[in-house]
Design an enzyme around this catalytic site. Structure first.
Site, PDB file in Angstrom:
ATOM      1  N   GLU A   1      96.641 -27.965-100.636  1.00 54.23           N
ATOM      2  CA  GLU A   1      95.858 -29.198-100.729  1.00 54.23           C
ATOM      3  C   GLU A   1      95.847 -29.744-102.158  1.00 54.23           C
ATOM      4  O   GLU A   1      95.949 -30.949-102.379  1.00 54.23           O
ATOM      5  CB  GLU A   1      94.423 -28.954-100.250  1.00 54.23           C
ATOM      6  CG  GLU A   1      94.332 -28.519 -98.793  1.00 54.23           C
ATOM      7  CD  GLU A   1      94.357 -27.013 -98.609  1.00 54.23           C
ATOM      8  OE1 GLU A   1      93.732 -26.526 -97.654  1.00 54.23           O
ATOM      9  OE2 GLU A   1      95.010 -26.304 -99.424  1.00 54.23           O
TER      10      GLU A   1
ATOM     11  N   ARG B   1     119.468  -7.593-102.758  1.00 55.33           N
ATOM     12  CA  ARG B   1     120.560  -7.894-103.690  1.00 55.33           C
ATOM     13  C   ARG B   1     121.515  -8.963-103.169  1.00 55.33           C
ATOM     14  O   ARG B   1     122.232  -9.594-103.960  1.00 55.33           O
ATOM     15  CB  ARG B   1     121.334  -6.621-104.027  1.00 55.33           C
ATOM     16  CG  ARG B   1     121.989  -5.956-102.840  1.00 55.33           C
ATOM     17  CD  ARG B   1     122.454  -4.528-103.159  1.00 55.33           C
ATOM     18  NE  ARG B   1     123.042  -3.897-101.980  1.00 55.33           N
ATOM     19  CZ  ARG B   1     122.327  -3.326-101.022  1.00 55.33           C
ATOM     20  NH1 ARG B   1     121.004  -3.339-101.085  1.00 55.33           N
ATOM     21  NH2 ARG B   1     122.925  -2.765 -99.991  1.00 55.33           N
TER      22      ARG B   1
ATOM     23  N   CYS C   1      90.342 -23.472 -97.520  1.00 51.13           N
ATOM     24  CA  CYS C   1      89.438 -22.398 -97.937  1.00 51.13           C
ATOM     25  C   CYS C   1      88.137 -22.999 -98.471  1.00 51.13           C
ATOM     26  O   CYS C   1      88.108 -24.107 -99.001  1.00 51.13           O
ATOM     27  CB  CYS C   1      90.087 -21.520 -99.001  1.00 51.13           C
ATOM     28  SG  CYS C   1      90.487 -22.374-100.550  1.00 51.13           S
TER      29      CYS C   1
ATOM     30  N   THR D   1     118.098   8.576 -92.400  1.00 48.74           N
ATOM     31  CA  THR D   1     118.728   7.318 -92.820  1.00 48.74           C
ATOM     32  C   THR D   1     118.823   7.251 -94.340  1.00 48.74           C
ATOM     33  O   THR D   1     119.846   6.842 -94.896  1.00 48.74           O
ATOM     34  CB  THR D   1     117.927   6.109 -92.288  1.00 48.74           C
ATOM     35  OG1 THR D   1     117.952   6.134 -90.864  1.00 48.74           O
ATOM     36  CG2 THR D   1     118.515   4.794 -92.786  1.00 48.74           C
TER      37      THR D   1
ATOM     38  N   ASP E   1     122.711   7.275 -95.375  1.00 42.87           N
ATOM     39  CA  ASP E   1     123.194   5.970 -95.832  1.00 42.87           C
ATOM     40  C   ASP E   1     122.937   5.719 -97.308  1.00 42.87           C
ATOM     41  O   ASP E   1     123.566   4.835 -97.901  1.00 42.87           O
ATOM     42  CB  ASP E   1     122.530   4.859 -95.012  1.00 42.87           C
ATOM     43  CG  ASP E   1     122.915   4.895 -93.543  1.00 42.87           C
ATOM     44  OD1 ASP E   1     123.897   5.596 -93.213  1.00 42.87           O
ATOM     45  OD2 ASP E   1     122.235   4.235 -92.735  1.00 42.87           O
TER      46      ASP E   1
ATOM     47  N   LEU F   1     117.719  -0.670-100.157  1.00 42.31           N
ATOM     48  CA  LEU F   1     116.600  -1.380 -99.531  1.00 42.31           C
ATOM     49  C   LEU F   1     116.058  -2.501-100.418  1.00 42.31           C
ATOM     50  O   LEU F   1     114.848  -2.698-100.535  1.00 42.31           O
ATOM     51  CB  LEU F   1     115.469  -0.394 -99.173  1.00 42.31           C
ATOM     52  CG  LEU F   1     115.860   0.777 -98.264  1.00 42.31           C
ATOM     53  CD1 LEU F   1     114.650   1.647 -97.981  1.00 42.31           C
ATOM     54  CD2 LEU F   1     116.480   0.277 -96.972  1.00 42.31           C
TER      55      LEU F   1
ATOM     56  N   ALA G   1     121.142  -2.625 -86.223  1.00 45.67           N
ATOM     57  CA  ALA G   1     122.447  -3.146 -85.817  1.00 45.67           C
ATOM     58  C   ALA G   1     123.090  -2.110 -84.903  1.00 45.67           C
ATOM     59  O   ALA G   1     123.008  -0.901 -85.158  1.00 45.67           O
ATOM     60  CB  ALA G   1     123.323  -3.405 -87.040  1.00 45.67           C
TER      61      ALA G   1
ATOM     62  N   THR H   1     113.124   7.152 -85.941  1.00 40.94           N
ATOM     63  CA  THR H   1     111.958   6.482 -86.522  1.00 40.94           C
ATOM     64  C   THR H   1     111.617   5.213 -85.758  1.00 40.94           C
ATOM     65  O   THR H   1     110.457   4.959 -85.425  1.00 40.94           O
ATOM     66  CB  THR H   1     112.222   6.153 -88.003  1.00 40.94           C
ATOM     67  OG1 THR H   1     112.457   7.367 -88.722  1.00 40.94           O
ATOM     68  CG2 THR H   1     111.030   5.433 -88.624  1.00 40.94           C
ATOM     69  N   LEU H   2     112.629   4.425 -85.450  1.00 40.18           N
ATOM     70  CA  LEU H   2     112.414   3.197 -84.683  1.00 40.18           C
ATOM     71  C   LEU H   2     111.812   3.498 -83.319  1.00 40.18           C
ATOM     72  O   LEU H   2     110.869   2.841 -82.870  1.00 40.18           O
ATOM     73  CB  LEU H   2     113.740   2.446 -84.523  1.00 40.18           C
ATOM     74  CG  LEU H   2     114.266   1.733 -85.769  1.00 40.18           C
ATOM     75  CD1 LEU H   2     115.763   1.490 -85.661  1.00 40.18           C
ATOM     76  CD2 LEU H   2     113.527   0.417 -85.984  1.00 40.18           C
TER      77      LEU H   2
END
Length: 351
Positions: free
Chosen positions: A57, A216, A84, A205, A209, A213, A163, A295-296
């Protein structure tokens, strides 16, 4: 045929467009856009650009050209979220609206944050301002779904991402890492990372891998890196321990802080909820869970997810590999294709 928008909806849609420009830049605040309209002409517009800086605003009103300033009091202010009414990092926007003698305010949705909820609307009405609410309400709520989930559910908004190959494998059985999604999809994933507060992976993972994380491949702030490493198996040389971003390691052994890394001890039982409680206490509003499959699946089985983004390489089959997670209570929202990659977006269905 697309829905025909009313005049109010057209200007609210512009508020949503403006607010979207700040994704990943204002958390833990919500993204908000505002447009000031005089007799059908936009004379000012703005959005909340960075945490701790001026709200939508304020930026909207300040953008009005000198010759149009006298028109402000006879204009309609459109804002995607309830203004607010409290002092935080900045003064209350409701007071500014009243001060500028704006006679009508159109609001997309109410703010469920306890310091605001209904108070901004009430303050405007008590000042004699006409207030209309609920214009493109569903879209405005969706825009700030991370914010609303955090305050209403007392946990981060959780997005699952992985993926997979065309035959639903997320990796090969051997130690060789397979790049499943293409480079353009990878850039999109890094954009997603820039829009959330934290990113999580499990031990295997992180070891197999050795991911960074980070964002970049996309300009934006790195999320906080969350690692589940119950027995502290991860080598100190792992990329997640670089100083590029803060890292939190949830484990069963110790509480300790070493530079940018914090080790937090949790109990074996109900560890996912313990993690979410800790993230809530640290004001982390959104969480991207990137792997691995175990984990997923743990998040899926616990019903602790809000959204899933699944990238499928339609031209790749992995003969022997790790099976992809199995979504339950999932409703497909939309799809997009990037060359050989098909991206499915799901929402969790609680009914």
């Amino acid at each position: 045929m697309d829905k025909a928008f009313s005049t109010d909806e057209q200007f609210m849609q512009r508020c949503i467009q403006l607010a979207s420009l700040a994704k990943g830049k204002v958390a833990p605040n919500p993204v908000v856009g505002a447009v000031l309209v005089h007799q059908g002409r936009i004379i000012g517009e703005g959005f909340h650009q960075r945490f701790g800086e001026a709200h939508a605003e304020v930026n909207c009103i300040n953008s009005v050209m000198k010759e149009d300033v006298p028109l402000i009091k006879d204009s309609v202010l459109y804002v995607s979220l309830e203004p607010c009414a409290h002092f935080g990092k900045t003064p209350p926007c409701s007071s500014l609206i009243i001060e500028k003698e704006i006679k009508k305010v159109v609001i997309g949705c109410r703010d469920s944050f306890k310091e605001v909820s209904g108070k901004g609307i009430l303050q405007l009405k008590e000042a004699g301002i006409e207030v209309i609410t609920g214009v493109l309400e569903k879209e405005c709520i969706e825009l700030n779904r991370y914010f609303f989930c955090f305050h209403e559910m007392k946990r981060p908004y959780i997005i699952l991402k992985w993926a997979q190959s065309a035959n639903s494998k997320i990796g090969a059985d051997d130690e060789k890492r397979i790049l499943i999604s293409n480079e353009y999809s990878n850039r999109l994933v890094h954009q997603w990372r820039s829009e959330i507060a934290a990113i999580l992976v499990g031990t295997q993972t992180a070891i197999k891998d050795n991911p960074s994380l980070t964002t970049r491949l996309w300009k934006g702030k790195n999320p906080v890196r969350i690692i589940i490493d119950k027995n502290l198996q991860l080598p100190a040389s792992s990329n997640v321990f670089s100083g590029e971003a803060d890292t939190i390691v949830f484990n069963k052994i110790k509480n300790e802080q070493l530079g940018h890394c914090i080790f937090i001890r949790i109990q074996e039982d109900d560890f996912l909820n313990q993690i979410l409680v800790e993230l809530y206490q640290r004001n982390i509003q959104s969480l991207l869970v990137e792997g691995g499959s175990k984990t997923l699946q743990a998040f899926i089985d616990a019903g602790l997810w809000d959204e899933a983004r699944v990238i499928t390489n339609t031209h790749l089959n992995i003969e022997k590999g790790t099976a992809a997670p199995q979504l339950t209570q999932a409703v497909l929202q939309h799809q997009e294709t990037i060359f050989n990659d098909l991206i499915n977006w799901y929402k969790r269905n609680d009914t």
